[in-house]
Design a protein around this motif. Structure first.
Motif: not given
Length: 365
Positions: A50-76
């Protein structure tokens, strides 16, 4: 140009005993990275996400999720460079919510060209985080894979969390009915790397939530299971090559690694069928992949069987290991300056761990 270079050669000189003659080698990078909370934005009713959803404690939005993917792909895409311009042939990962996030990850522009395959199983972890293996299909052909559960019972000493010890944002779930501690399975994959059989185990051992000492036996049990898997592979083929890697939640000198798994710091100390851990010497030099209260340790390790350190490069063997800690992965200000740049409420970071890697090389004829 990089996307057209799939067969990579490394040129370096051996010692003067070979008259300084340069030799050419094929090279493959094997990497491991704790992706730290790679969650999608969808609420899974069967796990504690639940924490990792738009209404959860992390306010985990689609924009944030896409940025996470971009960040990880750069590293990998950069792990192991510049010695090997190609991205890792193998990437072990942990803290992965489901197969879907991996499918999104390998479609990122920086990774798409490498045509990664995915091996993943759902684990019984209460947050739904799993381990997985990504592999370049051009080089590796899996023949079998399975998830091997770790069965451990609750240690009574962990009934109340020790506030003086390290904890993480994950917990070892205990099911009241049978007192079992639910944690990640160990993922075993066997296949052929350019025609040579190799097995890989991907791990995320039980956390220190409840205190390092109180939960040590959980990770020792994980080390024993790892050793049992490797023993079984070696009984089938005494010359088998095995790589075990993961976030072990223990350092190279802890009992789970040194005694339960039996890993040695020096090649000369490794017995027949034994294990070599190139990260122990790094840890003794003060290097680290993760930090707690300004104390660094190497929880993320890649450990190999004795068959991979024999001094014959007619088949793929271990060359050297490293920690990928480029400046962009490091927090450069504030209380946690110098730590891995992880996610915060104001910034989508990378991970609270640095990736690790080893090179496998084979002499070209």
């Amino acid at each position: 140009m990089r996307n057209t270079i799939f067969r990579i050669c490394l040129i370096f000189c051996f010692s003067v005993s070979l008259l300084g003659q340069a030799k050419k080698y094929n090279i493959h990078t094997v990497a491991f990275y704790n992706f730290e909370n790679l969650f999608d934005t969808v609420d899974d009713i069967y796990t504690n996400d639940d924490e990792w959803t738009p209404k959860g404690a992390q306010n985990w939005t689609t924009e944030k999720y896409n940025q996470k993917l971009k960040n990880l792909s750069k590293v990998l895409s950069e792990i192991g460079t510049p010695e090997n311009p190609n991205a890792p042939t193998f990437i072990g990962g942990s803290e992965i919510e489901n197969r879907g996030v991996l499918e999104d990850l390998i479609k990122e522009p920086k990774l798409l060209q490498f045509d990664y395959g995915i091996i993943h199983f759902d684990s019984p972890d209460k947050r739904g985080i799993d381990v997985a293996l990504l592999y370049q299909k051009k080089f590796f052909k899996p023949t079998s894979f399975s998830n091997i559960p770790l069965y451990i019972l609750k240690n009574k000493k962990v009934a109340e969390k020790d506030k003086t010890e390290e904890s993480t944002d994950e917990e070892n779930e205990v099911k009241i009915q049978n007192n079992r501690v639910f944690t990640r399975d160990q993922l075993l994959i066997t296949g052929f790397l350019e025609g040579e059989e190799i097995s890989i185990i991907v791990n995320h051992w039980p956390s220190r939530s409840g205190g390092e000492k109180a939960t040590s036996e959980y990770r020792e049990a994980a080390g024993k299971l790892n050793r049992k898997i490797i023993d079984s592979l070696q009984q089938l083929n005494p010359n088998t090559k095995v790589i075990t890697m993961g976030d072990l939640n223990d350092g190279p000198c802890n009992k789970s690694v040194k005694e339960a798994l039996g890993a040695k710091a020096k090649k000369t100390e490794v017995p027949e069928f034994g294990m070599f851990n190139p990260f122990e010497e790094m840890a003794k030099r003060g290097m680290g992949t993760t930090a707690f209260r300004d104390s660094w340790d190497i929880f993320d390790q890649i450990i190999i069987t004795e068959s991979l350190i024999k001094p014959d490069f007619s088949t793929y063997k271990f060359w050297k290991a490293g920690i990928f800690n480029k400046p962009y992965l490091i927090q450069n200000s504030g209380q946690y300056k110098g730590y891995p740049l992880r996610h915060s409420f104001t910034e989508v970071g990378f991970s609270d761990h640095f990736p690790v890697y080893v090179y496998l090389i084979k002499e070209m004829k």
